[in-house]
Design a protein around this motif. Structure first.
Motif, PDB file in Angstrom:
ATOM      1  N   THR A   1       6.181 -32.591  15.760  1.00  0.00           N
ATOM      2  CA  THR A   1       4.586 -33.107  15.646  1.00  0.00           C
ATOM      3  C   THR A   1       4.194 -32.295  16.830  1.00  0.00           C
ATOM      4  O   THR A   1       4.723 -32.521  17.795  1.00  0.00           O
ATOM      5  CB  THR A   1       4.633 -34.944  15.626  1.00  0.00           C
ATOM      6  N   VAL A   2       3.229 -31.875  16.742  1.00  0.00           N
ATOM      7  CA  VAL A   2       2.470 -31.410  17.924  1.00  0.00           C
ATOM      8  C   VAL A   2       1.089 -31.981  17.387  1.00  0.00           C
ATOM      9  O   VAL A   2       0.281 -31.949  16.373  1.00  0.00           O
ATOM     10  CB  VAL A   2       2.293 -29.143  17.298  1.00  0.00           C
ATOM     11  N   LEU A   3       0.566 -32.672  18.529  1.00  0.00           N
ATOM     12  CA  LEU A   3      -0.702 -33.372  18.066  1.00  0.00           C
ATOM     13  C   LEU A   3      -1.187 -31.747  19.112  1.00  0.00           C
ATOM     14  O   LEU A   3      -1.662 -31.596  20.834  1.00  0.00           O
ATOM     15  CB  LEU A   3      -0.994 -34.386  18.310  1.00  0.00           C
ATOM     16  N   LEU A   4      -3.463 -31.970  19.204  1.00  0.00           N
ATOM     17  CA  LEU A   4      -3.940 -31.476  19.739  1.00  0.00           C
ATOM     18  C   LEU A   4      -5.084 -32.144  20.016  1.00  0.00           C
ATOM     19  O   LEU A   4      -5.669 -33.464  19.258  1.00  0.00           O
ATOM     20  CB  LEU A   4      -4.537 -30.147  18.876  1.00  0.00           C
TER      21      LEU A   4
ATOM     22  N   PRO B   1     -12.073 -24.067  22.440  1.00  0.00           N
ATOM     23  CA  PRO B   1     -10.681 -24.861  22.046  1.00  0.00           C
ATOM     24  C   PRO B   1      -9.902 -25.879  22.590  1.00  0.00           C
ATOM     25  O   PRO B   1     -10.756 -26.913  23.149  1.00  0.00           O
ATOM     26  CB  PRO B   1     -10.100 -22.851  22.909  1.00  0.00           C
ATOM     27  N   PRO B   2      -8.645 -26.228  22.287  1.00  0.00           N
ATOM     28  CA  PRO B   2      -7.739 -26.832  22.214  1.00  0.00           C
ATOM     29  C   PRO B   2      -7.785 -26.953  24.244  1.00  0.00           C
ATOM     30  O   PRO B   2      -7.785 -26.669  24.372  1.00  0.00           O
ATOM     31  CB  PRO B   2      -6.759 -27.164  21.881  1.00  0.00           C
ATOM     32  N   SER B   3      -8.359 -28.341  24.309  1.00  0.00           N
ATOM     33  CA  SER B   3      -8.097 -28.579  25.905  1.00  0.00           C
ATOM     34  C   SER B   3      -6.826 -29.268  26.621  1.00  0.00           C
ATOM     35  O   SER B   3      -6.647 -29.628  27.453  1.00  0.00           O
ATOM     36  CB  SER B   3      -9.004 -29.538  26.013  1.00  0.00           C
ATOM     37  N   GLY B   4      -5.897 -29.673  25.272  1.00  0.00           N
ATOM     38  CA  GLY B   4      -4.907 -30.697  25.660  1.00  0.00           C
ATOM     39  C   GLY B   4      -3.541 -30.023  24.098  1.00  0.00           C
ATOM     40  O   GLY B   4      -4.345 -30.036  23.000  1.00  0.00           O
ATOM     41  N   LEU B   5      -2.540 -30.488  24.518  1.00  0.00           N
ATOM     42  CA  LEU B   5      -1.562 -31.209  23.058  1.00  0.00           C
ATOM     43  C   LEU B   5      -0.149 -31.474  24.001  1.00  0.00           C
ATOM     44  O   LEU B   5       0.155 -31.765  24.689  1.00  0.00           O
ATOM     45  CB  LEU B   5      -0.982 -29.365  22.617  1.00  0.00           C
TER      46      LEU B   5
ATOM     47  N   SER C   1       9.601 -36.911  23.942  1.00  0.00           N
ATOM     48  CA  SER C   1       8.650 -35.443  24.095  1.00  0.00           C
ATOM     49  C   SER C   1       9.283 -34.321  24.576  1.00  0.00           C
ATOM     50  O   SER C   1      10.025 -34.613  25.931  1.00  0.00           O
ATOM     51  CB  SER C   1       7.301 -36.626  25.505  1.00  0.00           C
ATOM     52  N   ALA C   2       8.438 -33.312  23.972  1.00  0.00           N
ATOM     53  CA  ALA C   2       9.086 -31.787  24.369  1.00  0.00           C
ATOM     54  C   ALA C   2       8.378 -31.281  25.686  1.00  0.00           C
ATOM     55  O   ALA C   2       9.197 -30.540  26.496  1.00  0.00           O
ATOM     56  CB  ALA C   2       9.800 -31.451  22.640  1.00  0.00           C
ATOM     57  N   ARG C   3       6.986 -31.681  25.351  1.00  0.00           N
ATOM     58  CA  ARG C   3       5.994 -30.426  26.027  1.00  0.00           C
ATOM     59  C   ARG C   3       4.960 -31.315  26.060  1.00  0.00           C
ATOM     60  O   ARG C   3       3.831 -31.493  24.648  1.00  0.00           O
ATOM     61  CB  ARG C   3       5.837 -29.404  25.551  1.00  0.00           C
ATOM     62  N   SER C   4       4.084 -31.734  27.167  1.00  0.00           N
ATOM     63  CA  SER C   4       2.477 -32.076  26.874  1.00  0.00           C
ATOM     64  C   SER C   4       1.718 -31.086  28.205  1.00  0.00           C
ATOM     65  O   SER C   4       2.128 -30.781  29.089  1.00  0.00           O
ATOM     66  CB  SER C   4       2.000 -33.203  27.622  1.00  0.00           C
ATOM     67  N   LEU C   5       1.024 -30.843  27.396  1.00  0.00           N
ATOM     68  CA  LEU C   5      -0.078 -29.889  27.942  1.00  0.00           C
ATOM     69  C   LEU C   5      -1.588 -30.049  28.331  1.00  0.00           C
ATOM     70  O   LEU C   5      -1.733 -30.707  27.176  1.00  0.00           O
ATOM     71  CB  LEU C   5      -0.196 -28.181  27.551  1.00  0.00           C
ATOM     72  N   SER C   6      -2.265 -29.665  29.598  1.00  0.00           N
ATOM     73  CA  SER C   6      -3.226 -29.879  29.044  1.00  0.00           C
ATOM     74  C   SER C   6      -4.765 -28.663  29.800  1.00  0.00           C
ATOM     75  O   SER C   6      -3.906 -28.066  31.606  1.00  0.00           O
ATOM     76  CB  SER C   6      -4.583 -31.971  29.673  1.00  0.00           C
TER      77      SER C   6
ATOM     78  N   GLY D   1      -5.439 -37.368  37.178  1.00  0.00           N
ATOM     79  CA  GLY D   1      -3.892 -37.832  37.240  1.00  0.00           C
ATOM     80  C   GLY D   1      -3.104 -37.445  35.560  1.00  0.00           C
ATOM     81  O   GLY D   1      -2.044 -37.606  35.663  1.00  0.00           O
ATOM     82  N   SER D   2      -3.809 -36.471  35.654  1.00  0.00           N
ATOM     83  CA  SER D   2      -3.264 -36.389  34.038  1.00  0.00           C
ATOM     84  C   SER D   2      -2.734 -34.528  34.012  1.00  0.00           C
ATOM     85  O   SER D   2      -3.018 -33.148  33.044  1.00  0.00           O
ATOM     86  CB  SER D   2      -3.686 -36.722  32.674  1.00  0.00           C
ATOM     87  N   GLU D   3      -3.395 -34.031  35.286  1.00  0.00           N
ATOM     88  CA  GLU D   3      -2.892 -32.222  35.201  1.00  0.00           C
ATOM     89  C   GLU D   3      -2.579 -31.673  35.105  1.00  0.00           C
ATOM     90  O   GLU D   3      -1.374 -32.253  35.479  1.00  0.00           O
ATOM     91  CB  GLU D   3      -4.157 -32.080  36.685  1.00  0.00           C
ATOM     92  N   GLY D   4      -2.676 -30.358  34.191  1.00  0.00           N
ATOM     93  CA  GLY D   4      -1.469 -29.722  34.236  1.00  0.00           C
ATOM     94  C   GLY D   4      -0.607 -29.335  33.170  1.00  0.00           C
ATOM     95  O   GLY D   4      -0.310 -30.607  32.203  1.00  0.00           O
ATOM     96  N   CYS D   5       0.285 -29.203  33.406  1.00  0.00           N
ATOM     97  CA  CYS D   5       1.443 -29.559  32.254  1.00  0.00           C
ATOM     98  C   CYS D   5       3.284 -30.457  33.341  1.00  0.00           C
ATOM     99  O   CYS D   5       2.714 -30.134  33.988  1.00  0.00           O
ATOM    100  CB  CYS D   5       2.607 -27.604  32.260  1.00  0.00           C
ATOM    101  N   CYS D   6       3.901 -30.961  32.370  1.00  0.00           N
ATOM    102  CA  CYS D   6       3.854 -31.889  32.690  1.00  0.00           C
ATOM    103  C   CYS D   6       5.254 -32.136  31.985  1.00  0.00           C
ATOM    104  O   CYS D   6       5.692 -31.365  30.505  1.00  0.00           O
ATOM    105  CB  CYS D   6       3.396 -33.677  32.943  1.00  0.00           C
TER     106      CYS D   6
END
Length: 96
Positions: A47-50, A56-60, A78-83, A91-96
């Motif tokens: 599942t890929v959520l935007l 354009p998308p600001s996170g996924l 969770s495989a990847r989250s990105l904003s 508190g939720s910056e960048g890639c984790c």
């Protein structure tokens, strides 16, 4: 769309590839062949959520359902989250 407020979260598909590629580039990640990768993730039942505000998308987030020995049904992994750092909440910056 003057009456639209807030954040939209929805499933991604191959038509979202240009926006996802832009988000990946902002994060300094490889952005080639995103449409094909989105289709493969879908075929693998990921599942890929935007997250989309204006433009354009600001996170996924990408996650897979995995069966474990201890659970009666598959659990999300969770495989990847990105904003996009320009849209990230505190508190939720960048890639984790």
């Amino acid at each position: 769309m003057a009456s639209r407020y807030g954040l939209e979260i929805r499933a991604a598909d191959s038509t979202d590839a240009p926006g996802v590629a832009e988000l990946l580039q902002v994060a300094g990640l490889p952005a080639a062949a995103v449409a094909g990768r989105l289709e493969r993730l879908k075929a693998e039942r990921a599942t890929v959520l935007l997250a989309i505000e204006w433009g354009p998308p600001s996170g996924l987030i990408v996650f897979h359902a995995r069966q474990t020995l201890l659970a009666t049904c598959p659990a999300p992994s969770s495989a990847r989250s990105l904003s996009d750092p320009t849209h990230a909440a505190a508190g939720s910056e960048g890639c984790c």
